[in-house]
Design an enzyme around this catalytic site. Structure first.
Site, PDB file in Angstrom:
ATOM      1  CG  ASP A 150      -1.628  -1.330   1.415  1.00 24.36           C
ATOM      2  OD1 ASP A 150      -2.514  -1.628   0.611  1.00 24.36           O
ATOM      3  OD2 ASP A 150      -1.271  -2.093   2.340  1.00 24.36           O
ATOM      4  CE1 TYR A 178       2.696 -10.996   1.063  1.00 27.39           C
ATOM      5  CE2 TYR A 178       1.912 -12.319  -0.784  1.00 27.39           C
ATOM      6  CZ  TYR A 178       2.071 -11.086  -0.166  1.00 27.39           C
ATOM      7  OH  TYR A 178       1.611  -9.951  -0.776  1.00 27.39           O
ATOM      8  CD  GLN A 215       8.981   2.046  -3.927  1.00 30.39           C
ATOM      9  OE1 GLN A 215       9.057   3.195  -4.346  1.00 30.39           O
ATOM     10  NE2 GLN A 215       7.816   1.443  -3.782  1.00 30.39           N
ATOM     11  N   GLY A 254       2.504  -9.922  -3.888  1.00 28.62           N
ATOM     12  CA  GLY A 254       1.672  -8.721  -3.749  1.00 28.62           C
ATOM     13  C   GLY A 254       1.320  -8.071  -5.066  1.00 28.62           C
ATOM     14  CD  GLU A 255      -1.694  -3.431  -6.909  1.00 24.07           C
ATOM     15  OE1 GLU A 255      -2.618  -4.002  -6.298  1.00 24.07           O
ATOM     16  OE2 GLU A 255      -1.803  -2.280  -7.392  1.00 24.07           O
ATOM     17  CG  ASP A 256       5.259  -1.403  -6.320  1.00 23.43           C
ATOM     18  OD1 ASP A 256       4.807  -0.874  -7.351  1.00 23.43           O
ATOM     19  OD2 ASP A 256       6.350  -1.085  -5.823  1.00 23.43           O
TER      20      ASP A 256
HETATM   21  O1  TRH Z   1       4.556  -6.190   0.655  1.00 28.53           O
HETATM   22  P1  TRH Z   1       3.465  -6.721  -0.197  1.00 28.53           P
HETATM   23  O2  TRH Z   1       2.999  -8.055   0.141  1.00 28.53           O
HETATM   24  O3  TRH Z   1       2.300  -5.698  -0.140  1.00 28.53           O
HETATM   25  C1  TRH Z   1       0.953  -5.740  -0.462  1.00 28.53           C
HETATM   26  C2  TRH Z   1       0.173  -5.484   0.789  1.00 28.53           C
HETATM   27  O4  TRH Z   1       0.213  -6.606   1.597  1.00 28.53           O
HETATM   28  C3  TRH Z   1      -1.253  -5.149   0.466  1.00 28.53           C
HETATM   29  O5  TRH Z   1      -2.055  -5.091   1.606  1.00 28.53           O
HETATM   30  C4  TRH Z   1      -1.791  -6.119  -0.512  1.00 28.53           C
HETATM   31  O6  TRH Z   1      -3.043  -5.731  -0.874  1.00 28.53           O
HETATM   32  C5  TRH Z   1      -0.889  -6.170  -1.706  1.00 28.53           C
HETATM   33  O7  TRH Z   1       0.401  -6.597  -1.297  1.00 28.53           O
HETATM   34  C6  TRH Z   1      -1.408  -7.038  -2.791  1.00 28.53           C
HETATM   35  O8  TRH Z   1       3.958  -6.762  -1.730  1.00 28.53           O
HETATM   36  P2  TRH Z   1       4.204  -5.641  -2.819  1.00 28.53           P
HETATM   37  O9  TRH Z   1       2.899  -5.090  -3.309  1.00 28.53           O
HETATM   38  O10 TRH Z   1       5.056  -6.244  -3.828  1.00 28.53           O
HETATM   39  O11 TRH Z   1       4.972  -4.480  -2.086  1.00 28.53           O
HETATM   40  C7  TRH Z   1       6.314  -4.563  -1.693  1.00 28.53           C
HETATM   41  C8  TRH Z   1       6.956  -3.200  -1.792  1.00 28.53           C
HETATM   42  O12 TRH Z   1       8.213  -3.201  -1.148  1.00 28.53           O
HETATM   43  C9  TRH Z   1       7.205  -2.769  -3.230  1.00 28.53           C
HETATM   44  O13 TRH Z   1       7.010  -1.373  -3.375  1.00 28.53           O
HETATM   45  C10 TRH Z   1       8.671  -3.095  -3.430  1.00 28.53           C
HETATM   46  C11 TRH Z   1       9.216  -2.789  -2.079  1.00 28.53           C
HETATM   47  N1  TRH Z   1      10.464  -3.432  -1.687  1.00 28.53           N
HETATM   48  C12 TRH Z   1      11.542  -2.618  -1.415  1.00 28.53           C
HETATM   49  O14 TRH Z   1      11.482  -1.395  -1.587  1.00 28.53           O
HETATM   50  N2  TRH Z   1      12.687  -3.212  -0.972  1.00 28.53           N
HETATM   51  C13 TRH Z   1      12.819  -4.547  -0.815  1.00 28.53           C
HETATM   52  O15 TRH Z   1      13.894  -5.031  -0.402  1.00 28.53           O
HETATM   53  C14 TRH Z   1      11.693  -5.361  -1.128  1.00 28.53           C
HETATM   54  C15 TRH Z   1      11.816  -6.849  -0.976  1.00 28.53           C
HETATM   55  C16 TRH Z   1      10.529  -4.781  -1.543  1.00 28.53           C
END
Ligand code: TRH
Length: 385
Positions: free
Chosen positions: A21, A198, A260, A277-279
């Site tokens: 998020d 996860y 990021q 997740g998404e991003d």
């Molecule tokens: O962390 P996520 O599982 O996040 C989300 C949330 O759980 C949310 O509630 C849910 O709806 C969504 O998933 C689907 O996974 P995501 O989306 O990939 O986000 C991780 C973020 O962290 C992304 O912006 C990349 C960043 N990141 C870093 O900046 N450094 C790192 O070392 C890593 C591993 C990730």
């Protein structure tokens, strides 16, 4: 002569869990400020979560300006005078006092609900639809990211491909990256894999398969939810960033949780990326490398429909062998079935070359649909005028 006044935008972000998020909202906020000269304020209920991936925020704390974006906490947002555009991320509901102030303005702001990403067909029909606030009569528009020309597109920075190409062509920059992460660089002949997932019961069996494999495999794991299982598997109880675990053909290194931009570099530096997740799922696509998606679990197994909808689009142009290898592995990983995941690994590994070519053509095809921040601004400007 002065130009048109910069568009002012408020973004509200409530953290459900993990980093996605905050990660998505920051990426959008940053891009609107940096590439579109908007005046952006990002209001978060958990600025500490954003600080994990935005080290500059750790140094300054909420209430500061980072990369042109004012970052504030939820309470400060509740007291703020609304901007011309208000974006609530993932139906987070801005504070009531703020919404009342939106309604009180002579010209209420454009109100956007930025939704979660899905490749399902209904997204095409739902993108852009309005809904009326039951008491205040304000209109809120649903904005859906997506993989087709009629959705809201995907977040992608203007200089991203050029930065990726330069990094992928520069061995010294890659060595510098691993050095800065505090881990040894992979051997040139090793298959480089990043792991962000996860908790997954299939992980120990996959690590066994990698350790028993013929070729060398280098697995880079940013600190996070996979470490306890790796500690259990390896017998190294206190896994910290910088730790190296070697078992058979597998060299596993633990990285710090990265910023990021550095996380992008990790994806670019690897031959295969496990994301979630998404991003990170979107960033893996921009990395133009094969990837495995650990989708976020939803109630009533809704995520399985979402996973399949994406796979159907992604695999459409693939030949049978890489398509089956990819699908079988993704499904086994999602099901957390260790034996099947390990059994599907050799086929996936054998198909990495066609999958890499495909990753590049897929990224090119979805780039053509336009990036989310530009499309969102066009959408908002139409409503402002
Ligand atoms: O962390 P996520 O599982 O996040 C989300 C949330 O759980 C949310 O509630 C849910 O709806 C969504 O998933 C689907 O996974 P995501 O989306 O990939 O986000 C991780 C973020 O962290 C992304 O912006 C990349 C960043 N990141 C870093 O900046 N450094 C790192 O070392 C890593 C591993 C990730």
């Amino acid at each position: 002569m002065t130009g048109p006044a910069a568009l002012r935008i408020d973004i509200f972000c409530a953290v459900i869990d993990n980093f996605g998020d905050a990660g998505v909202c920051w990426r959008l906020a940053r891009q609107l400020a940096a590439e579109h000269a908007c005046v952006v304020r990002l209001w978060l209920d958990r600025p500490d979560v954003l600080a994990a991936l935005l080290p500059a925020l750790c140094q300054s704390g909420p209430g500061c300006v980072v990369e042109g974006v004012t970052i504030g906490d939820w309470q400060a947002g509740a007291a703020a005078e609304p901007a011309e555009v208000v974006i609530e991320a993932f139906a987070c509901n801005p504070p009531d006092s703020f919404v009342a102030r939106m309604a009180a303005r002579p010209r209420p702001p454009v109100w956007i609900n930025l939704e979660y990403l899905s490749a399902e067909d209904w997204v095409d029909r739902s993108h852009g639809l309005p809904s009326k606030h039951p008491q205040l009569g304000l209109l809120k528009h649903f904005y859906f990211p997506g993989f087709t020309p009629v959705t809201g597109g995907l977040l992608k920075e203007a200089g991203l491909d050029a930065a990726r190409q330069a990094f992928q062509a520069d061995n010294e920059a890659q060595r510098g990256f691993w050095r800065a992460c505090g881990v040894p660089a992979p051997q040139p002949q090793a298959l480089r894999v990043s792991l962000f997932a996860y908790e997954n019961a299939a992980l120990p069996a996959l690590l066994d398969a990698w350790a028993a494999g013929e070729g060398q495999l280098y697995c880079a794991v940013p600190a996070g939810r996979s470490l306890p299982a790796i500690a259990g598997w390896s017998g190294v109880a206190d896994l910290q960033p910088g730790c190296v675990v070697t078992r058979g053909s597998l060299q596993l290194v633990v990285l710090p949780f990265l910023s990021q931009p550095d996380y992008d570099r990790l994806l670019w530096a690897c031959d295969l990326n496990f994301v979630r997740g998404e991003d990170s799922f979107v960033r893996a696509q921009w990395a133009q490398r094969p990837f495995v998606w650990h989708i976020y679990q939803q109630e009533e197994a809704a995520h399985l429909i979402k996973l399949d909808a994406f796979l159907l689009r992604y695999e459409a142009a693939l030949a049978a062998a890489p398509r089956d290898a990819l699908r079988n592995f993704w499904q086994a990983w999602e099901a957390q079935d260790g034996a099947t995941t390990a059994r599907c690994w050799p086929a996936l590994q054998a198909e990495l070359t066609p999958l890499k070519d495909h990753a590049a053509s897929w990224a090119g095809s979805i780039t053509k649909f336009g990036d989310l921040s530009s499309k969102l601004l066009i959408f908002c400007k139409d409503l402002v005028e």
